[in-house]
Design a protein around this motif. Sequence first.
Motif, PDB file in Angstrom:
ATOM      1  N   PRO A 151       0.842  -1.202   0.000  1.00  0.00           N
ATOM      2  CA  PRO A 151       0.000   0.000   0.000  1.00  0.00           C
ATOM      3  C   PRO A 151       0.876   1.250   0.000  1.00  0.00           C
ATOM      4  N   LEU A 152       0.417   2.283  -0.652  1.00  0.00           N
ATOM      5  CA  LEU A 152       1.167   3.531  -0.714  1.00  0.00           C
ATOM      6  C   LEU A 152       0.482   4.595   0.126  1.00  0.00           C
ATOM      7  N   ARG A 153       1.292   5.418   0.759  1.00  0.00           N
ATOM      8  CA  ARG A 153       0.775   6.526   1.550  1.00  0.00           C
ATOM      9  C   ARG A 153      -0.147   7.384   0.701  1.00  0.00           C
ATOM     10  N   GLY A 154      -1.346   7.634   1.212  1.00  0.00           N
ATOM     11  CA  GLY A 154      -2.288   8.481   0.507  1.00  0.00           C
ATOM     12  C   GLY A 154      -3.203   7.728  -0.437  1.00  0.00           C
ATOM     13  N   ALA A 155      -2.929   6.408  -0.614  1.00  0.00           N
ATOM     14  CA  ALA A 155      -3.786   5.591  -1.479  1.00  0.00           C
ATOM     15  C   ALA A 155      -3.987   4.220  -0.836  1.00  0.00           C
ATOM     16  N   GLU A 156      -4.287   4.241   0.478  1.00  0.00           N
ATOM     17  CA  GLU A 156      -4.395   2.984   1.213  1.00  0.00           C
ATOM     18  C   GLU A 156      -5.723   2.271   1.021  1.00  0.00           C
ATOM     19  N   ALA A 157      -6.777   2.982   0.650  1.00  0.00           N
ATOM     20  CA  ALA A 157      -8.108   2.376   0.530  1.00  0.00           C
ATOM     21  C   ALA A 157      -8.079   1.226  -0.473  1.00  0.00           C
ATOM     22  N   GLU A 158      -8.845   0.174  -0.185  1.00  0.00           N
ATOM     23  CA  GLU A 158      -8.792  -1.046  -1.001  1.00  0.00           C
ATOM     24  C   GLU A 158      -9.111  -0.813  -2.479  1.00  0.00           C
ATOM     25  N   PRO A 159     -10.123  -0.018  -2.827  1.00  0.00           N
ATOM     26  CA  PRO A 159     -10.365   0.201  -4.270  1.00  0.00           C
ATOM     27  C   PRO A 159      -9.155   0.824  -4.966  1.00  0.00           C
ATOM     28  N   LEU A 160      -8.483   1.750  -4.277  1.00  0.00           N
ATOM     29  CA  LEU A 160      -7.300   2.380  -4.862  1.00  0.00           C
ATOM     30  C   LEU A 160      -6.151   1.383  -4.954  1.00  0.00           C
ATOM     31  N   HIS A 161      -6.022   0.532  -3.919  1.00  0.00           N
ATOM     32  CA  HIS A 161      -4.951  -0.461  -3.927  1.00  0.00           C
ATOM     33  C   HIS A 161      -5.175  -1.491  -5.044  1.00  0.00           C
ATOM     34  N   ASP A 351      12.358  18.677   0.060  1.00  0.00           N
ATOM     35  CA  ASP A 351      11.916  18.763  -1.336  1.00  0.00           C
ATOM     36  C   ASP A 351      10.469  19.222  -1.412  1.00  0.00           C
ATOM     37  N   LEU A 352       9.591  18.614  -0.612  1.00  0.00           N
ATOM     38  CA  LEU A 352       8.177  18.988  -0.648  1.00  0.00           C
ATOM     39  C   LEU A 352       7.980  20.440  -0.213  1.00  0.00           C
ATOM     40  N   ALA A 353       8.673  20.822   0.854  1.00  0.00           N
ATOM     41  CA  ALA A 353       8.533  22.201   1.343  1.00  0.00           C
ATOM     42  C   ALA A 353       9.068  23.211   0.335  1.00  0.00           C
ATOM     43  N   SER A 354       9.970  22.756  -0.559  1.00  0.00           N
ATOM     44  CA  SER A 354      10.545  23.637  -1.586  1.00  0.00           C
ATOM     45  C   SER A 354       9.759  23.584  -2.883  1.00  0.00           C
ATOM     46  N   GLY A 355       8.630  22.850  -2.878  1.00  0.00           N
ATOM     47  CA  GLY A 355       7.783  22.798  -4.057  1.00  0.00           C
ATOM     48  C   GLY A 355       8.138  21.710  -5.045  1.00  0.00           C
ATOM     49  N   PHE A 366       2.730  12.536  -2.685  1.00  0.00           N
ATOM     50  CA  PHE A 366       2.286  13.899  -2.366  1.00  0.00           C
ATOM     51  C   PHE A 366       2.988  14.909  -3.265  1.00  0.00           C
ATOM     52  N   GLU A 367       2.186  15.823  -3.785  1.00  0.00           N
ATOM     53  CA  GLU A 367       2.718  16.798  -4.744  1.00  0.00           C
ATOM     54  C   GLU A 367       3.204  18.075  -4.080  1.00  0.00           C
ATOM     55  N   SER A 368       2.817  18.303  -2.826  1.00  0.00           N
ATOM     56  CA  SER A 368       3.219  19.537  -2.162  1.00  0.00           C
ATOM     57  C   SER A 368       3.225  19.329  -0.654  1.00  0.00           C
ATOM     58  N   TRP A 369       3.862  20.261   0.032  1.00  0.00           N
ATOM     59  CA  TRP A 369       3.904  20.220   1.491  1.00  0.00           C
ATOM     60  C   TRP A 369       2.498  20.417   2.065  1.00  0.00           C
ATOM     61  N   CYS A 370       1.718  21.259   1.462  1.00  0.00           N
ATOM     62  CA  CYS A 370       0.352  21.495   1.942  1.00  0.00           C
ATOM     63  C   CYS A 370      -0.484  20.218   1.844  1.00  0.00           C
ATOM     64  N   GLU A 371      -0.286  19.471   0.767  1.00  0.00           N
ATOM     65  CA  GLU A 371      -1.033  18.223   0.585  1.00  0.00           C
ATOM     66  C   GLU A 371      -0.650  17.213   1.665  1.00  0.00           C
ATOM     67  N   ARG A 373       0.569  17.976   4.663  1.00  0.00           N
ATOM     68  CA  ARG A 373       0.060  18.480   5.941  1.00  0.00           C
ATOM     69  C   ARG A 373      -1.424  18.154   6.099  1.00  0.00           C
ATOM     70  N   GLU A 374      -2.178  18.328   5.042  1.00  0.00           N
ATOM     71  CA  GLU A 374      -3.611  18.020   5.094  1.00  0.00           C
ATOM     72  C   GLU A 374      -3.833  16.529   5.364  1.00  0.00           C
ATOM     73  N   TYR A 375      -3.046  15.679   4.709  1.00  0.00           N
ATOM     74  CA  TYR A 375      -3.148  14.234   4.919  1.00  0.00           C
ATOM     75  C   TYR A 375      -2.826  13.868   6.370  1.00  0.00           C
ATOM     76  N   ALA A 376      -1.770  14.462   6.913  1.00  0.00           N
ATOM     77  CA  ALA A 376      -1.357  14.142   8.286  1.00  0.00           C
ATOM     78  C   ALA A 376      -2.369  14.641   9.312  1.00  0.00           C
ATOM     79  N   GLU A 377      -3.005  15.767   9.048  1.00  0.00           N
ATOM     80  CA  GLU A 377      -3.922  16.350  10.020  1.00  0.00           C
ATOM     81  C   GLU A 377      -5.307  15.727   9.991  1.00  0.00           C
ATOM     82  N   PHE A 378      -5.772  15.323   8.806  1.00  0.00           N
ATOM     83  CA  PHE A 378      -7.180  14.952   8.688  1.00  0.00           C
ATOM     84  C   PHE A 378      -7.441  13.496   8.274  1.00  0.00           C
TER      85      PHE A 378
END
Length: 518
Positions: A151-161, A351-355, A366-371, A373-378
């Motif tokens: 499983p990959l971070r951010g795509a753990e759900a079974e349909p995505l896997h 790298d992520l924080a630098s864009g 993850f394409e950005s630091w904001c993405e 952060r959102e994943y980690a928080e919610f």
Amino acid sequence: MHTPTPEQTAAAEAFPTGAHLVIQAGAGTGKTTTLAMLAHTARRQRRTGRYLAFNRAVARHAARAFPAEVTCGTAHALAYTAVGRHYQARLNAPRQAGWRTGAALGIEEGMCLRIGPRKVNNKALSYTVLRTVTRFCQSADKEIAHPHVPPLRGAEAEPLHTQLAGLVLPYARRAWADLHHPDHGVVRFEHDHYLKMWALSAPVIPADFLLLDEAQDTNPVVEQVLTAQRAHAQLVLVGDSAQAIYGWRGARDVMTGFDGTHLSLSRSFRFGPALASEANRWLTIVDAPIRLTGSPRQETELCRLAAPDAILCRTNVGAMVEVIRQLDAHRRVALAGGGEPLRALARATHDLASGRRTAHPELMLFESWCELREYAEFDPAGRDLLPLVELIDEHGADTVLGALDRLSPEASAEVTVSTAHRAKGREWSSVRIADDFTCPDDLDERDEDGTPLPGPIDLDEARLAYVAVTRARSRLDIGGLSWINTHPAGDPRPEGGALPGTEGRRARAAAGKGGHDT
């Protein structure tokens, strides 16, 4: 050499009968000494055997205690002699970026596919293909299939896997076919590859008996080979089921449920009665088959420690936090296993924080630091990354990288920071448990006073806690695990009195109340 305990004597007496044995050896209970006793018994019987360890260092250490009739090594060493030597031309080939290997397998540079909300580029796909082959090699399966795709971070759900597996499997099978060419190929040939090939050949190990160490963390591929030997060789599985902490990477406890005579070693020579009582709290939670007795000759104190010899953390991120804290306190700090895993993680966040996107396997979707952060928080699946996000937001990736450059060798350090996983098999005089060992979430239910009831303790977390608290010889600060003092599961003795420093816990448990030390 101390006088053997009654349990060690029982093992030495059971071994010559030829019965298959399972020896549950608690933390610090003289496992290697006991195995050496068995080996010397076999010598007198003119029997030869093999001792199988997880790594070469442990095997070399054991060889010093065993007679010459017992060959000490690893499963990989056996597999190399039978199969791996034929692939010598491909072993130790130069490393190259995974995406280059992927390109040679047909994954085009610049490829980018969408899986749910995430974009999977050629680098992420290439990494996943190679990791799929590794997971297959660690399994007992005959063919590469859906369960081997990580499983990959951010795509753990079974349909995505499932969607990911459909993309990965054709390339993974192509990679496995490539590895069967002894002289050439595009995939870097690793030791796990010839181990799997050996296992698939249904090998017979010539020995009168086999001693498997750390049997609670056995890869299925090794289990498959070992259990196939029981018709002609006596099997002795040794380990501690309560220290089975590598299930997340496919390891399995082969001791529980094994058809054989079950014995135990419960007298610890590492620490005293007070720490044995602390360890027994966790052994009770995981329903382990043994309870420990501390050495009356060893005095171990449970107390607060301002300057311990070692700080044990739940995660790599927690270790990074502790390294910075200790450096700020002007202590010389070592990191068990070296700082490269944390350095790679810090570079990825930079790298992520630098864009820029990163190829780090934990963060590559993850394409950005904001993405991130959102994943980690919610997202509940990203909760363990929140301390990393907060650390980088507070200090910056450059500061974290600078701190890692200031690490000292363990021999000259004042404190060693380690994850509990890396601390397994080690010990220190004084140990503090870091505060990233967090308590279970409260339940939605409340008691009559309106206080949320504490949730159940995750058994994997309890096993890791047991490993952590049993690394100390003289002093232990349970620190981040102190929440156990107010959890209803915290007292292993329903008929006994409270453990030192836990007065009132049983009353709260009886009332169905919980809480957290602050």
